[in-house]
Design a protein around this motif. Structure first.
Motif, short mmCIF file in Angstrom:
data_model
loop_
_atom_site.label_atom_id
_atom_site.label_comp_id
_atom_site.label_asym_id
_atom_site.label_seq_id
_atom_site.Cartn_x
_atom_site.Cartn_y
_atom_site.Cartn_z
N LEU B 50 0.57 -1.12 0.12
CA LEU B 50 0.01 0.13 0.01
C LEU B 50 0.74 1.21 0.09
O LEU B 50 0.39 2.38 0.20
N THR B 51 2.02 1.17 0.02
CA THR B 51 3.06 2.21 0.25
C THR B 51 3.37 2.89 -1.44
O THR B 51 3.49 4.29 -1.43
N PHE B 52 2.95 2.00 -2.25
CA PHE B 52 3.13 2.65 -3.77
C PHE B 52 4.41 3.35 -4.13
O PHE B 52 4.44 4.63 -4.61
N PHE B 57 9.68 6.67 2.92
CA PHE B 57 8.70 7.70 3.56
C PHE B 57 7.96 6.94 4.61
O PHE B 57 7.90 7.55 5.63
N VAL B 58 7.28 5.87 4.35
CA VAL B 58 6.13 5.28 5.29
C VAL B 58 7.26 4.84 6.47
O VAL B 58 6.78 4.83 7.49
N ALA B 59 8.32 4.38 6.37
CA ALA B 59 9.22 3.86 7.26
C ALA B 59 9.83 5.06 8.23
O ALA B 59 9.76 4.85 9.24
N ASP B 60 9.77 6.02 7.58
CA ASP B 60 10.27 7.34 8.36
C ASP B 60 9.17 7.70 9.24
O ASP B 60 9.39 7.97 10.48
N ILE B 61 7.87 7.69 8.85
CA ILE B 61 6.64 7.93 9.54
C ILE B 61 6.45 7.08 10.79
O ILE B 61 6.42 7.42 11.88
N ILE B 90 9.60 -1.43 9.89
CA ILE B 90 10.37 -0.15 9.42
C ILE B 90 11.64 -0.97 8.59
O ILE B 90 11.61 -0.32 7.62
N THR B 91 11.87 -1.78 9.23
CA THR B 91 13.18 -2.43 8.44
C THR B 91 12.72 -3.30 7.13
O THR B 91 13.30 -3.50 6.15
N THR B 92 11.32 -3.78 7.15
CA THR B 92 11.00 -4.39 5.78
C THR B 92 10.59 -3.32 4.81
O THR B 92 10.96 -3.58 3.76
N LEU B 93 10.09 -2.27 5.38
CA LEU B 93 9.67 -1.22 4.31
C LEU B 93 11.07 -0.50 3.94
O LEU B 93 11.19 -0.16 2.50
N ASP B 94 12.22 -0.27 4.66
CA ASP B 94 13.33 0.21 4.14
C ASP B 94 14.56 -0.35 4.78
O ASP B 94 14.92 -0.25 5.88
#
Lengths: 259, 319
Positions: B50-52, B57-61, B90-94
């Motif tokens: 869903l982060t497209f 950025f979502v990881a930062d949030i 967080i670490t999966t997203l980034d």
């Protein structure tokens, strides 16, 4: 090159659009807000400024593209000014090109404005942290270039959709293309997960037809490891070729369109 | 003009009304509610969909949220139940968010269960960021300080020391801990590391310090070798005695009465028994002290106060 006056005229027309300024102000505020958020980030100020800045530029660029791009062709048809334009020695394909390059110039100006703000914030933040501000500049510039290419691709898509559908529909199609373009690898993986040959072929076909916008998305990988020029160059070429393909299709449809 | 004035004046009661309703809402919010009940993070694999493209950025949030969550749970004095979920997401997203991996080791060091989860995050970090020396370094500290696992800590520090741009510290820590593991092979590994540190020391003072560590480790390795040989000697004697007993029983002979001594009278007997090629001398060319009583082998007093060696275990006290 007879589409150039049309492009400059489109630039003039879009730059006068007030909604553009509202969006731009929002974008600049978002980029600048990273300064406030950075203080809460436990030593991750630089990362936050880069991520928030690049994402803001990308998201607001998308909004501008959809708002302005999907209206470009239909506005001329609704106002009947298209008859006036096409009565001049200008081909329909040149009209499409003119509209595309006009909006590309507008997006270029806006991206430049947002980028200047972004680099200023990044400079201030990194200097405050005692880090060399130039460390992240080249990589951020690469990401910004590809964000701009993504905007151009979506502009081409918006123009393509608006050659055969209403502004609302083309806005929805363009947004859908953006979302699906960032999921194209997932679609491919879903096909693989099903284990069915038929579905795998369908998802593979979709993967090849739909734009792979993740190729133009270096936001997530640029911070730690700068990408090589090969990857950057091939992503750039991919984007430009896809844009060219969409423009050719738009021109073909627009040639046969009856008003 | 009048219309404008009226409009401007009407803004005041409107603003007051909005403020009042806001205060009303705030009074109903239970700010002391357990923070753990308010955390709701989608599983990372779905969130990623869903982060497209705005994963970082979502990881930062989420990072900002995590800091707030940790603080709130700390002040409410409730267990931080969602730390792993935050760090994992967080670490999966980034996957390049190095600080998230490192901080997980600090924030999740409260209890054994949390530490094991933190080690999971750090292992993920080692996989995603193979160039980072800080991640295995942090892992080493968790193993050493929280789980008291000297061997795994030494192995993690050794991995950290082999990464590009790693400073000398992880290598020295690995050398120190390998020596403490009381195993001859690891002691030899430690000796090699101290020797490398000695070779690489840039200043006279550092060289002297590294030299002392190297010599002490050399002594520790010799003593461990001798102690192992003494232990093997006792085992061999015991086995031989058992064989003799079994054979006498088999041949219906009278069983031998006196079992052979499990304690050698001199270290030379270890060589005679084939357990050592020769008796080592300490780095100063002095023999090690063997005390038959209590089966002890010790080093002679060093020219300096021992840095690494535990004096009671390794060094004889001058009389």
């Amino acid at each position: 090159m007879s589409f150039l006056p049309l492009a400059l005229n489109t630039l003039r027309e879009t730059i006068r659009d007030k909604i553009l300024y509202v969006i731009l102000v929002f974008a600049l505020m978002m980029i600048a807000s990273s300064v406030l958020l950075a203080d809460l980030s436990l030593g991750q100020q630089g990362r936050l400024v880069v991520d928030l800045g690049l994402s803001s530029i990308s998201i607001f660029g998308l909004i501008i593209t959809i708002f302005v791009g999907t209206n470009l062709v239909n506005k001329e048809i609704d106002k009947k000014t298209i008859y006036l334009i096409l009565s001049k020695p200008i081909r329909r394909s040149e009209f499409v090109l003119g509209k595309f390059f006009g909006l590309s110039l507008t997006l270029g100006v806006i991206t430049l404005a947002m980028s200047i703000c972004f680099f200023a914030v990044l400079w201030t933040t990194l200097r405050g942290m005692g880090t060399d501000p130039f460390v992240w500049f080249p990589t951020s510039a690469m990401a910004l270039s590809l964000i701009y290419i993504e905007m151009l691709l979506l502009t081409a898509a918006a123009i393509f959709f608006s050659t055969f559908s209403s502004p609302v529909m083309s806005a929805m199609f363009t947004l859908g293309l953006y979302l699906i373009g960032h999921m194209s690898y997932d679609i491919l993986n879903f096909g693989k997960l099903t284990g069915q040959v038929m579905l795998q072929q369908v998802t593979q076909a979709l993967f090849f037809v739909l734009p792979d916008l993740e190729r133009l998305n270096l936001k997530n990988v640029l911070i730690q490891a700068p990408v090589s020029m090969d990857v950057f160059g091939s992503s750039l070429a991919y984007g430009l070729l896809y844009i060219a393909g969409l423009l050719v299709l738009s021109m073909l449809i627009f040639e046969g369109k009856e008003f | 003009m009048l219309t404008r004035l009226l409009l401007a004046l009407s803004f005041v009661p409107l603003a007051w009304g909005i403020h009042q309703s806001h205060m009303e809402v705030r009074s109903k919010v239970d700010f002391k509610a357990n923070i753990n009940q308010e955390v709701n993070i989608a599983p990372p694999q779905y969130l990623q969909l869903l982060t497209f493209g705005h994963d970082a950025f979502v990881a930062d949030i989420l990072w900002l949220q995590l800091i707030q969550y940790y603080g709130a749970a700390y002040y409410q004095d409730v267990p931080q139940e969602h730390l792993y979920r935050y760090f994992d997401t967080i670490t999966t997203l980034d996957p390049d968010f190095e600080m998230a991996y490192l901080i997980s080791g600090f924030l999740m060091a409260d209890n054994k269960k949390q530490v094991e989860l933190a080690l999971k995050i750090l292992a993920k970090g080692e996989k995603n960021m193979p160039e980072s020396w800080q991640i295995p370094h942090q892992e080493g500290f968790l193993y050493y300080l929280q789980l008291k696992d000297t061997l795994k800590a030494a192995q993690a520090f050794e991995r950290a020391s082999k990464k590009p741009n790693a400073p000398e510290l992880p290598s020295l820590l690995a050398a120190q801990l390998y020596r403490r593991s009381n195993d001859v092979e690891r002691c030899v590994l430690s000796l090699r590391m101290w020797d490398n540190a000695y070779q690489a020391s840039p200043t006279k003072e550092l060289k002297e310090r590294a030299k002392r560590h190297t010599l002490e480790t050399q002594i520790a390795c010799d003593l461990l070798t001798l102690r192992k040989a003494l232990s093997d000697y006792a085992n061999i004697r015991e086995q031989r005695w058992q064989t003799q007993l079994a054979e006498s029983k088999k041949n219906k002979q009278r069983p031998p009465t006196n079992p052979p001594s499990a304690v050698p009278s001199t270290l030379q007997e270890l060589v005679n028994a084939g357990l050592l090629r020769q008796i080592p001398l300490d780095p100063f060319g002095r023999p090690y002290i063997y005390r038959q009583q209590g089966l002890k082998v010790l080093a002679q007093p060093l020219p300096w106060k021992p840095v690494d060696l535990k004096a009671t275990d390794f060094v004889s006290t001058p009389k």
